[in-house]
Structure formats: structure tokens, C-alpha cells
Design a protein around this motif. Structure first.
Motif, PDB file in Angstrom:
ATOM      1  N   PRO A  74       0.798  -1.220   0.000  1.00  0.00           N
ATOM      2  CA  PRO A  74       0.000   0.000   0.000  1.00  0.00           C
ATOM      3  C   PRO A  74       0.836   1.277   0.000  1.00  0.00           C
ATOM      4  N   GLY A  75       2.157   1.155   0.085  1.00  0.00           N
ATOM      5  CA  GLY A  75       3.002   2.346   0.159  1.00  0.00           C
ATOM      6  C   GLY A  75       2.942   2.955   1.547  1.00  0.00           C
ATOM      7  N   VAL A  76       3.739   3.982   1.780  1.00  0.00           N
ATOM      8  CA  VAL A  76       3.683   4.717   3.045  1.00  0.00           C
ATOM      9  C   VAL A  76       3.182   6.129   2.766  1.00  0.00           C
ATOM     10  N   TRP A  77       2.404   6.642   3.676  1.00  0.00           N
ATOM     11  CA  TRP A  77       1.781   7.942   3.476  1.00  0.00           C
ATOM     12  C   TRP A  77       1.442   8.568   4.824  1.00  0.00           C
ATOM     13  N   THR A  78       1.161   9.859   4.764  1.00  0.00           N
ATOM     14  CA  THR A  78       0.775  10.595   5.958  1.00  0.00           C
ATOM     15  C   THR A  78      -0.346  11.558   5.582  1.00  0.00           C
ATOM     16  N   ILE A  79      -0.839  12.262   6.554  1.00  0.00           N
ATOM     17  CA  ILE A  79      -1.869  13.282   6.344  1.00  0.00           C
ATOM     18  C   ILE A  79      -1.303  14.609   6.827  1.00  0.00           C
ATOM     19  N   PHE A  80      -1.460  15.655   6.012  1.00  0.00           N
ATOM     20  CA  PHE A  80      -1.080  16.996   6.454  1.00  0.00           C
ATOM     21  C   PHE A  80      -2.250  17.922   6.166  1.00  0.00           C
ATOM     22  N   THR A  81      -2.262  19.048   6.844  1.00  0.00           N
ATOM     23  CA  THR A  81      -3.343  20.018   6.687  1.00  0.00           C
ATOM     24  C   THR A  81      -2.825  21.230   5.925  1.00  0.00           C
ATOM     25  N   HIS A  82      -3.574  21.619   4.909  1.00  0.00           N
ATOM     26  CA  HIS A  82      -3.240  22.813   4.117  1.00  0.00           C
ATOM     27  C   HIS A  82      -4.521  23.595   3.873  1.00  0.00           C
ATOM     28  N   ASN A  83      -4.504  24.878   4.268  1.00  0.00           N
ATOM     29  CA  ASN A  83      -5.687  25.745   4.129  1.00  0.00           C
ATOM     30  C   ASN A  83      -6.928  25.101   4.741  1.00  0.00           C
ATOM     31  N   GLY A  84      -6.737  24.485   5.914  1.00  0.00           N
ATOM     32  CA  GLY A  84      -7.861  23.906   6.642  1.00  0.00           C
ATOM     33  C   GLY A  84      -8.339  22.562   6.105  1.00  0.00           C
ATOM     34  N   GLN A  85      -7.698  22.027   5.068  1.00  0.00           N
ATOM     35  CA  GLN A  85      -8.119  20.744   4.501  1.00  0.00           C
ATOM     36  C   GLN A  85      -7.044  19.681   4.724  1.00  0.00           C
ATOM     37  N   GLN A  86      -7.487  18.510   5.111  1.00  0.00           N
ATOM     38  CA  GLN A  86      -6.552  17.402   5.264  1.00  0.00           C
ATOM     39  C   GLN A  86      -6.269  16.785   3.903  1.00  0.00           C
ATOM     40  N   LYS A  87      -4.989  16.513   3.656  1.00  0.00           N
ATOM     41  CA  LYS A  87      -4.576  15.932   2.387  1.00  0.00           C
ATOM     42  C   LYS A  87      -3.659  14.744   2.656  1.00  0.00           C
ATOM     43  N   ARG A  88      -3.834  13.696   1.847  1.00  0.00           N
ATOM     44  CA  ARG A  88      -2.968  12.515   1.937  1.00  0.00           C
ATOM     45  C   ARG A  88      -1.704  12.784   1.125  1.00  0.00           C
ATOM     46  N   LEU A  89      -0.547  12.523   1.742  1.00  0.00           N
ATOM     47  CA  LEU A  89       0.736  12.710   1.086  1.00  0.00           C
ATOM     48  C   LEU A  89       1.453  11.370   1.027  1.00  0.00           C
ATOM     49  N   LYS A  90       1.637  10.875  -0.188  1.00  0.00           N
ATOM     50  CA  LYS A  90       2.336   9.606  -0.389  1.00  0.00           C
ATOM     51  C   LYS A  90       3.842   9.868  -0.435  1.00  0.00           C
ATOM     52  N   LEU A  91       4.602   9.041   0.265  1.00  0.00           N
ATOM     53  CA  LEU A  91       6.061   9.133   0.250  1.00  0.00           C
ATOM     54  C   LEU A  91       6.552   8.117  -0.783  1.00  0.00           C
ATOM     55  N   LEU A 132      19.113  10.258   9.120  1.00  0.00           N
ATOM     56  CA  LEU A 132      18.107  11.269   8.785  1.00  0.00           C
ATOM     57  C   LEU A 132      17.301  10.762   7.605  1.00  0.00           C
ATOM     58  N   LEU A 133      15.986  10.855   7.700  1.00  0.00           N
ATOM     59  CA  LEU A 133      15.140  10.463   6.582  1.00  0.00           C
ATOM     60  C   LEU A 133      15.159  11.570   5.536  1.00  0.00           C
ATOM     61  N   GLN A 134      15.461  11.201   4.309  1.00  0.00           N
ATOM     62  CA  GLN A 134      15.444  12.146   3.192  1.00  0.00           C
ATOM     63  C   GLN A 134      14.239  11.819   2.330  1.00  0.00           C
ATOM     64  N   LEU A 135      13.291  12.743   2.239  1.00  0.00           N
ATOM     65  CA  LEU A 135      12.160  12.555   1.338  1.00  0.00           C
ATOM     66  C   LEU A 135      12.604  13.049  -0.032  1.00  0.00           C
ATOM     67  N   ILE A 136      12.510  12.193  -1.023  1.00  0.00           N
ATOM     68  CA  ILE A 136      12.962  12.529  -2.365  1.00  0.00           C
ATOM     69  C   ILE A 136      11.784  12.916  -3.247  1.00  0.00           C
ATOM     70  N   THR A 137      10.809  12.018  -3.352  1.00  0.00           N
ATOM     71  CA  THR A 137       9.634  12.257  -4.194  1.00  0.00           C
ATOM     72  C   THR A 137       8.381  11.992  -3.378  1.00  0.00           C
ATOM     73  N   VAL A 138       7.427  12.921  -3.465  1.00  0.00           N
ATOM     74  CA  VAL A 138       6.154  12.786  -2.761  1.00  0.00           C
ATOM     75  C   VAL A 138       5.016  13.050  -3.741  1.00  0.00           C
ATOM     76  N   GLN A 139       3.809  12.705  -3.314  1.00  0.00           N
ATOM     77  CA  GLN A 139       2.646  12.934  -4.169  1.00  0.00           C
ATOM     78  C   GLN A 139       1.423  13.171  -3.306  1.00  0.00           C
ATOM     79  N   ILE A 140       0.790  14.304  -3.524  1.00  0.00           N
ATOM     80  CA  ILE A 140      -0.505  14.553  -2.908  1.00  0.00           C
ATOM     81  C   ILE A 140      -1.507  13.728  -3.697  1.00  0.00           C
ATOM     82  N   GLU A 141      -2.379  13.034  -2.973  1.00  0.00           N
ATOM     83  CA  GLU A 141      -3.348  12.175  -3.650  1.00  0.00           C
ATOM     84  C   GLU A 141      -4.120  12.960  -4.708  1.00  0.00           C
TER      85      GLU A 141
END
Length: 185
Positions: A133-150, A159-168
Motif C-alpha cells: 500500500p506504500g507509506v503515506w501521511t496526512i497533512f493540513t493545508h488551508n484547513g483541509q486534510q490531504k494525503r501525502l504519499k512518500l 536522517l530520513l530524506q524525502l525525495i519524491t512525494v505525491q498529494i493524492e
């Protein structure tokens, strides 16, 4: 394995061990396993076709670990854990992702360590769950929750280096572009 009525249960005809490098991904491990499995199956079928009584080894079921089919939510990471991993901080056993806690509890694995590297925890989840299923998190932007895929991560000097991400629903982008646009660091 000689099949019996249970899943992954029968006696072992042949087996092989191999090292899993720290930087191995699920895809590279699967390629290695397929190569090894082809050789073992080919050899095992040859043995079975020539002999009626093939030497088998009973599995030690006391050493078995169990899992369940993966679900989409298994890849979820709290945003705080991701941020701690980027900063090189540790997390407590209470902060471990739910999938890891569940695995430890199901298999009666002792939490002998009180602190865990957030970066290593996420790195290992990424390696195990890459693809689906991949790894992902939720962040809030302008009051809306968005899923962010790592989509692509690395670990460098703990140190974790995030290279490429994708908002659903959006196209993948490099993390620097994303963090500038969404002010996430």
C-alpha cells in the motif's frame, strides 16, 4: 515445501538463505527471491520425479511469525513521526506505527527498546510496503486534510530524506518543490 492442508505449513524439501542489504527495496528482494525460488523448485521437482521418499525437514512452528493481508491504511504514518525522522529524532514505542505495534503484539515480540529511530522505522516500512500500500501521511493545508504519499525516500546519517512525494490526485513532485509550495519542513 511439501504441501499439506494448512498455509505455509508442510515439511521443507529445500530452502535457501540470503542476505538482505540495508538498502534493498521490496522490488529488489522479490527479484532475488524469484531467482532463488526458480532454482529450488527446479531442483525439488527433479528430486520428486526420481525418488518416492524425498528427505524432508519438519518446520519449527514455534519460530513462525504470522501476518495478515495488507490494507491501504497499513502504510499510514503520523506526520509527527515523519517530521521526527527528517530531523533525526527518536520515537517511543507508543509512537510506533500501528502496523508495527500489531506485528509485535501478534507475534509476542518484546519491546525491549524504549526508543526507536524514527528514520529507520519509516525506512523499513517504506522498503516493506513500497508499491502497495506504500507509506503515506496526512497533512493540513488551508484547513483541509490531504494525503501525502512518500514515493521515494532514503536514509542518510540516520536522517530520513524525502525525495519524491505525491498529494493524492496530483502528480509526483520532488520534496523540495513540495515543501516550498506547502511550507512543510
Amino acid at each position: 515445501m511439501k504441501m499439506d492442508a494448512d498455509l505455509d505449513h508442510g515439511p521443507i524439501i529445500e530452502q535457501a538463505a540470503f542476505n538482505i542489504p540495508e538498502d534493498a527495496s521490496r522490488g529488489s528482494i522479490e527479484k532475488e527471491v524469484v531467482s532463488i525460488a526458480f532454482k529450488l523448485i527446479s531442483n525439488g521437482l527433479g528430486l520428486l520425479s526420481k525418488e518416492e521418499n524425498v528427505n524432508v525437514v519438519q518446520q519449527n512452528h514455534e519460530l513462525a511469525t504470522f501476518t495478515r493481508p495488507l490494507e491501504k491504511n497499513d502504510g499510514y504514518l503520523e506526520l509527527d513521526i515523519v517530521l521526527k525522522a527528517i530531523q533525526g529524532n527518536s520515537i517511543s514505542k507508543e509512537e510506533l506505527p500501528m502496523l508495527i505495534k500489531e506485528f509485535h503484539n501478534t507475534n509476542k515480540i518484546d519491546y525491549s527498546t524504549s526508543l526507536y529511530s524514527a528514520a529507520t522505522t519509516i525506512w523499513n516500512m517504506y522498503r516493506a510496503l513500497h508499491g502497495w500500500p506504500g507509506v503515506w501521511t496526512i497533512f493540513t493545508h488551508n484547513g483541509q486534510q490531504k494525503r501525502l504519499k512518500l514515493l521515494e525516500v532514503k536514509i542518510i546519517n540516520n536522517l530520513l530524506q524525502l525525495i519524491t512525494v505525491q498529494i493524492e490526485g496530483k502528480n509526483p513532485v520532488d520534496f523540495n518543490t513540495f515543501s516550498k509550495a506547502y511550507n512543510l519542513k
